[in-house]
Each structure stands twice: as structure tokens, then as C-alpha cells.
Design a protein around this motif. Structure first.
Motif, short mmCIF file in Angstrom:
data_model
loop_
_atom_site.label_atom_id
_atom_site.label_comp_id
_atom_site.label_asym_id
_atom_site.label_seq_id
_atom_site.Cartn_x
_atom_site.Cartn_y
_atom_site.Cartn_z
N UNK A 163 -1.83 0.90 -15.27
CA UNK A 163 -1.97 1.90 -14.12
C UNK A 163 -0.52 1.55 -13.29
N UNK A 164 -0.30 0.22 -13.00
CA UNK A 164 0.54 0.07 -12.14
C UNK A 164 2.18 0.48 -12.86
N UNK A 165 2.06 0.55 -14.30
CA UNK A 165 3.38 0.85 -14.98
C UNK A 165 3.50 2.28 -15.03
N UNK A 166 2.12 3.01 -15.09
CA UNK A 166 2.45 4.50 -15.06
C UNK A 166 2.35 5.10 -13.50
N UNK A 167 2.05 4.16 -12.43
CA UNK A 167 1.99 4.52 -11.18
C UNK A 167 3.25 5.59 -10.88
N UNK A 168 4.49 5.29 -10.85
CA UNK A 168 5.83 6.24 -10.34
C UNK A 168 5.41 7.74 -10.87
N UNK A 169 5.10 7.67 -12.13
CA UNK A 169 5.04 9.05 -12.84
C UNK A 169 3.81 9.93 -12.35
N UNK A 170 2.71 9.06 -12.12
CA UNK A 170 1.38 9.58 -11.60
C UNK A 170 1.60 10.11 -10.09
N UNK A 202 -3.76 1.94 -3.50
CA UNK A 202 -5.00 1.08 -4.00
C UNK A 202 -5.47 1.56 -5.27
N UNK A 203 -5.53 2.87 -5.50
CA UNK A 203 -6.09 3.43 -6.47
C UNK A 203 -5.52 3.20 -7.71
N UNK A 204 -4.14 3.00 -7.62
CA UNK A 204 -3.35 2.71 -9.00
C UNK A 204 -3.08 1.06 -8.95
N UNK A 205 -3.41 0.28 -8.36
CA UNK A 205 -3.18 -1.37 -8.43
C UNK A 205 -1.74 -1.36 -8.22
N UNK A 206 -1.09 -0.77 -7.38
CA UNK A 206 0.18 -1.04 -7.01
C UNK A 206 0.55 -2.30 -5.83
N UNK A 207 1.50 -3.00 -6.20
CA UNK A 207 2.01 -4.06 -5.32
C UNK A 207 2.79 -3.34 -4.07
N UNK A 208 2.81 -4.29 -3.05
CA UNK A 208 3.54 -3.77 -1.94
C UNK A 208 5.01 -3.18 -1.96
N UNK A 209 5.63 -4.09 -3.11
CA UNK A 209 7.17 -3.69 -3.44
C UNK A 209 7.18 -2.20 -4.09
N UNK A 210 6.02 -2.13 -5.06
CA UNK A 210 6.00 -0.89 -5.81
C UNK A 210 5.42 0.30 -4.80
N UNK A 211 4.57 0.06 -4.20
CA UNK A 211 4.43 1.13 -3.01
C UNK A 211 5.56 1.61 -2.27
#
Length: 216
Positions: A47-54, A118-127
């Protein structure tokens, strides 16, 4: 300039009186994002890897919801004709619509990104990268949306046609937005900013031209 800012304030007041539009967009944004964990499974790394596209896909779909009201109500009640013959040039009117539409649609989505993290399990940097990419790229989506709405303002079913016209044009924004959200390279962010600046600079003139052509 006073009339320009007064027109932006008018758009915000009208949206507030209709009530709940910004909240509806945010809820749609969050709900579309929340569907992906059910579709791909609870794997947090995936999910974290797909998060930007989502995030970018959800933002694009959410911003398409508000296109129908940008010019349609003003066209129906005659306000657009009055604005066309007012002191402000029609290009300035469309420019005010672009700014107001971004404030009413894109800005609430950016504010809601912590929920998506929170839903996608992103860290602070990714967010942070995702929020920054949306900040840089959503003006381009807004400019394209206003241009599509201006092109279809006089059509009975223009609210269905505008998203179809906009989606192909939004593909470069989506590509560079996802690349910027993934981080590591500065070039996608610069390209995203360039597309937003160019779109916001041209959309008032092209939108005014489309509105005049629709009145003829």
C-alpha cells in the motif's frame, strides 16, 4: 482588482450557501482511497508503494465532481451574461473562477491528506511528498477543469461531457504528480510546477474564448 477579489468572494459565498460541497469532495476523496486496501489486501508495504498513484487518482476523480457548477448555474440564471458585460473582462472572470475553484476543491483535499496517509500506511516523509505534489499539481487540474466547464457550459448534459474532455489532458499531470510524490528526483516536481503555471496562465483566455463561442 477590487472587483476581481469581490468575484472570488462571491464564488466562495455561493458555495457556502449551497452547503456541504467541500465536505462531499473530501468524503469522496477519502472513500475512494479507502477502497484500495480492500482491493489489494492489507499489505502495508504494498500500500505504501502504491500510495502516490492512489492519492493522485483519488484526487483527480474527486476534483471532477465539482465541474458541473462552475459556469452552469451562472449560465442558467443569466449571471454569466451580466458578468460578460461588466467592468471586468471575461478573462478576469474566468481567472477568478479558477482561483475560487482551487480554494473550494483542491485545498480541502490537500488538508485531508493526513487521513489518507493513515489509511495507506505512509510515513511522514511520504505524506509530505504527496501533499507537496498535490499542492504543485492541483492548479493544473483546476485550470483544465475550468476550461472543460467553460467549453460545455451551454450544453444540456455538459456535466457528463466535461470530465471526458479533461481526462486525456490530465494524464501528464497525473504522471508527473505520481513521480513527484514518489520523490528522489527534482525534475518531476519542476515539470509539475511548469504545467500548473502554463495551465493557469492560459485557462482564463481559453475559457473566455470558449464562453464567447458558446454564446454565438
Amino acid at each position: 482588482m477590487t472587483g476581481f477579489f469581490a468575484l472570488i468572494a462571491r464564488e466562495i459565498r455561493l458555495s457556502t450557501r449551497r452547503g456541504g460541497e467541500a465536505l462531499t469532495l473530501v468524503m469522496f476523496f477519502v472513500m475512494v482511497t479507502a477502497l484500495f486496501p480492500f482491493a489489494v489486501g492489507p499489505d502495508r508495504e504494498l500500500l505504501a508503494r502504491l500510495a502516490p498513484g492512489i492519492v493522485w487518482t483519488s484526487a483527480l476523480l474527486a476534483m471532477l465532481l465539482g465541474l458541473d457548477r462552475i459556469f452552469r448555474d451562472d449560465h442558467a440564471d443569466g449571471s454569466l451574461a451580466l458578468l460578460n458585460h461588466g467592468q471586468l473582462p471575461l478573462e478576469a472572470v474566468v481567472g477568478a473562477k479558477v482561483i475560487a475553484h482551487w480554494l473550494l476543491t483542491a485545498l480541502p483535499l490537500i488538508v485531508a491528506t493526513p487521513v489518507l496517509a493513515v489509511l495507506l500506511g505512509m510515513d511522514v516523509e511520504g505524506w509530505g511528498r504527496s501533499a507537496l505534489s498535490l499542492l504543485c499539481g492541483t492548479p493544473a487540474l483546476t485550470g483544465l477543469g475550468v476550461l472543460g466547464a467553460a467549453t460545455t457550459a451551454g450544453l444540456r448534459r455538459g456535466g457528463l461531457v466535461a470530465p471526458i474532455l479533461i481526462l486525456p489532458l490530465a494524464v501528464p499531470v497525473l504522471i508527473f504528480g505520481v513521480a513527484a510524490a514518489e520523490g528522489g528526483i527534482l525534475a518531476p516536481t519542476l515539470f509539475l510546477l511548469a504545467i500548473s503555471l502554463l495551465t493557469c496562465a492560459l485557462s482564463p483566455f481559453l475559457g473566455a474564448l470558449a464562453l464567447r463561442a458558446g454564446d454565438d
